[in-house]
Design a protein around this motif. Structure first.
Motif, short mmCIF file in Angstrom:
data_model
loop_
_atom_site.label_atom_id
_atom_site.label_comp_id
_atom_site.label_asym_id
_atom_site.label_seq_id
_atom_site.Cartn_x
_atom_site.Cartn_y
_atom_site.Cartn_z
N HIS A 16 0.84 -1.20 0.00
CA HIS A 16 0.00 0.00 0.00
C HIS A 16 0.87 1.26 0.00
N THR A 66 -2.49 6.97 1.79
CA THR A 66 -2.76 5.60 1.38
C THR A 66 -3.62 4.94 2.47
N THR A 120 -1.91 2.73 -5.18
CA THR A 120 -1.58 2.52 -3.76
C THR A 120 -2.67 1.68 -3.09
N TYR A 121 -3.63 1.21 -3.87
CA TYR A 121 -4.71 0.37 -3.34
C TYR A 121 -4.65 -1.01 -3.99
#
Length: 463
Positions: free
Chosen positions: A268, A398, A425-426
């Motif tokens: 993440h 994030t 970032t997911y």
């Protein structure tokens, strides 16, 4: 020749699938561990560690892949994926141990316990977070910490471990009440691996149920491997503690699920070096099971998979040359670096580029090991001014952390030079790996859905 090869493969699969039922089942879930994460770690193993074999899970005779979509989205979250891997049912994102209509569904832990198996669950992140919670709880939303954690006491699990509890965020009173409920349910409480070993010393051949978590949790997890935290609880220690407990409860048959949760946290953050070190830590845990397998090869099954891909990590990106060895120049996680820079910026009356430059050299190997260019240096200097002097730069948020713009740029540069790229970032909707070895491992071949895996584990055990 082609027909001969196919015949040989069919024969191997048949021999594997007609093995005795698995008496000892190890189920490893690398949270967020996509195929790209594994590939980058194997590149590091090959090119930096000079391993004469691939990383352990890649040596297993069965290697396949699984789809991870949820009932509500092509890109799952950990709650829906954890539920699928624990129960065999698809559900909506955010739901724990329930089908899409909010009807409770049991994890395979219930089936195994009904068949006389001792069952344990461990993770390096919070023990009431999505993936572990799906093994003992039912909740419409993964954030219902006051509802989820107490269900562990009546779950029948012989072992539960994690890097802390979400419930700790509800206050000391709520958490103390939870611990008292666990004690009433027959659980011995061990705060840290040394405390677990002390339980064994005092109890002799310990047969009590065990709840294990760190004495000083690091933000809801055991701490990043790359940060080298003294005395930190490791994934391998959790696996060893679970194994010892289950062997004492029922030496004839047991099932354990171990989650490498920190892989997801690092992904993440788009922390490439952090991911690699977490997967290697995860391999140490798998090796605990593998050594057991070598002693009981015809009775043991090890399955390794992931709940989803986090970050869309890939080894190989525009530009070059790049060098995965630069992962060793990194001495600190992105999370810890962000925390340090934030505190430094607040507590330093006159922050200077020279001091930050020295920190980048020491912690990330910039200019000494990593060949940071003049253009990249200028970008860093500009962001240094915007982040710590004028304070105009915007943060990057994030799932688990918030990074100042300077930290985000520094780690983007480091990823670039390592050759690691990210799409988000997911979570990403990519396939996840499946590896298996041991009794009936041949069941796990082909292109799988994540709901197939727990069903095949039950079949492999004859349940």
């Amino acid at each position: 020749m082609k027909k001969l090869m196919l015949s040989c493969l069919a024969a191997v699969a048949t021999m594997t699938m007609t093995a005795d039922d698995a008496k000892y089942v190890f189920y490893f879930i690398g949270d967020g561990m996509g195929l790209g994460h594994v590939n980058a770690t194997e590149a590091y193993n090959r090119d930096v560690l000079h391993g004469d074999q691939p990383i352990l899970m890649m040596t297993f005779p069965v290697a396949s892949q699984a789809r991870s979509y949820s009932a509500s989205s092509p890109i799952t979250d950990s709650a829906a994926a954890g539920t699928a891997l624990a129960t065999g049912f698809k559900t909506k994102n955010s739901m724990i141990g329930m089908d899409p209509d909010s009807v409770a569904v049991n994890s395979i832990a219930v089936d195994f316990m009904n068949a006389g198996y001792a069952v344990g669950v461990g993770t390096t992140v919070q023990a009431d977070d999505a993936t572990p919670a799906a093994w003992y709880a039912h909740a419409e939303n993964r954030g219902m910490k006051e509802t989820i954690a107490p269900q562990a006491a009546e779950s029948g699990l012989s072992f539960l471990a994690g890097g802390g509890f979400k419930l700790q965020g509800a206050g000391e009173v709520a958490f103390t009440e939870f611990l008292n409920t666990m004690r009433k349910g027959g659980y011995e409480i061990a705060e840290g691996y040394a405390a677990f070993n002390e339980l064994k010393r005092k109890g002799g051949k310990q047969s009590h149920k065990v709840l294990l978590y760190p004495e000083n949790p690091s933000g809801g997890q055991v701490g990043y491997t790359i940060d080298s935290i003294p005395g930190a609880l490791t994934c391998a220690q959790i696996t060893e503690a679970c194994l010892q407990t289950l062997e004492n409860v029922n030496p004839d048959k047991f099932l354990m699920m171990i989650e490498g949760g920190n892989i997801d946290w690092a992904a993440h953050a788009n922390d490439g070096g952090g991911v690699i070190k977490e997967i290697l830590n995860f391999q140490d845990a798998i090796n605990v099971a593998y050594q057991f397998y070598l002693r009981h090869p015809s009775e043991t099954l090890i399955v390794v998979t992931a709940d989803h891909d986090t970050g869309g990590m890939a080894y190989g990106r525009n530009g070059g040359p790049y060098n995965i060895a630069y992962a060793d120049a990194q001495k600190i996680s992105k999370d810890a670096f962000a925390d340090w820079t934030r505190n430094w910026g607040k507590n330093t009356s006159n922050p200077t580029w020279e001091e930050m430059e020295n920190t980048l050299k020491e912690k990330l190997g910039f200019w000494t090991t990593v060949p940071v260019t003049e253009r990249e240096t200028k970008e860093l200097k500009d962001l240094f001014d915007e982040t710590f002097i004028s304070k105009k730069a915007e943060d990057e948020k994030t799932l688990y952390h918030t990074f100042n713009a300077f930290t985000a740029k520094a780690f983007s540069i480091l990823n670039y030079h390592m050759g690691i790229g990210w799409t988000t970032t997911y979570h990403a909707g990519n396939f996840v790996p499946v590896y298996a070895v041991g009794a009936n491992a041949g069941y796990f071949t082909g292109s799988l859905d994540n709901t197939d895996i727990p069903k095949l584990i039950k079949r492999a055990a004859g349940i």
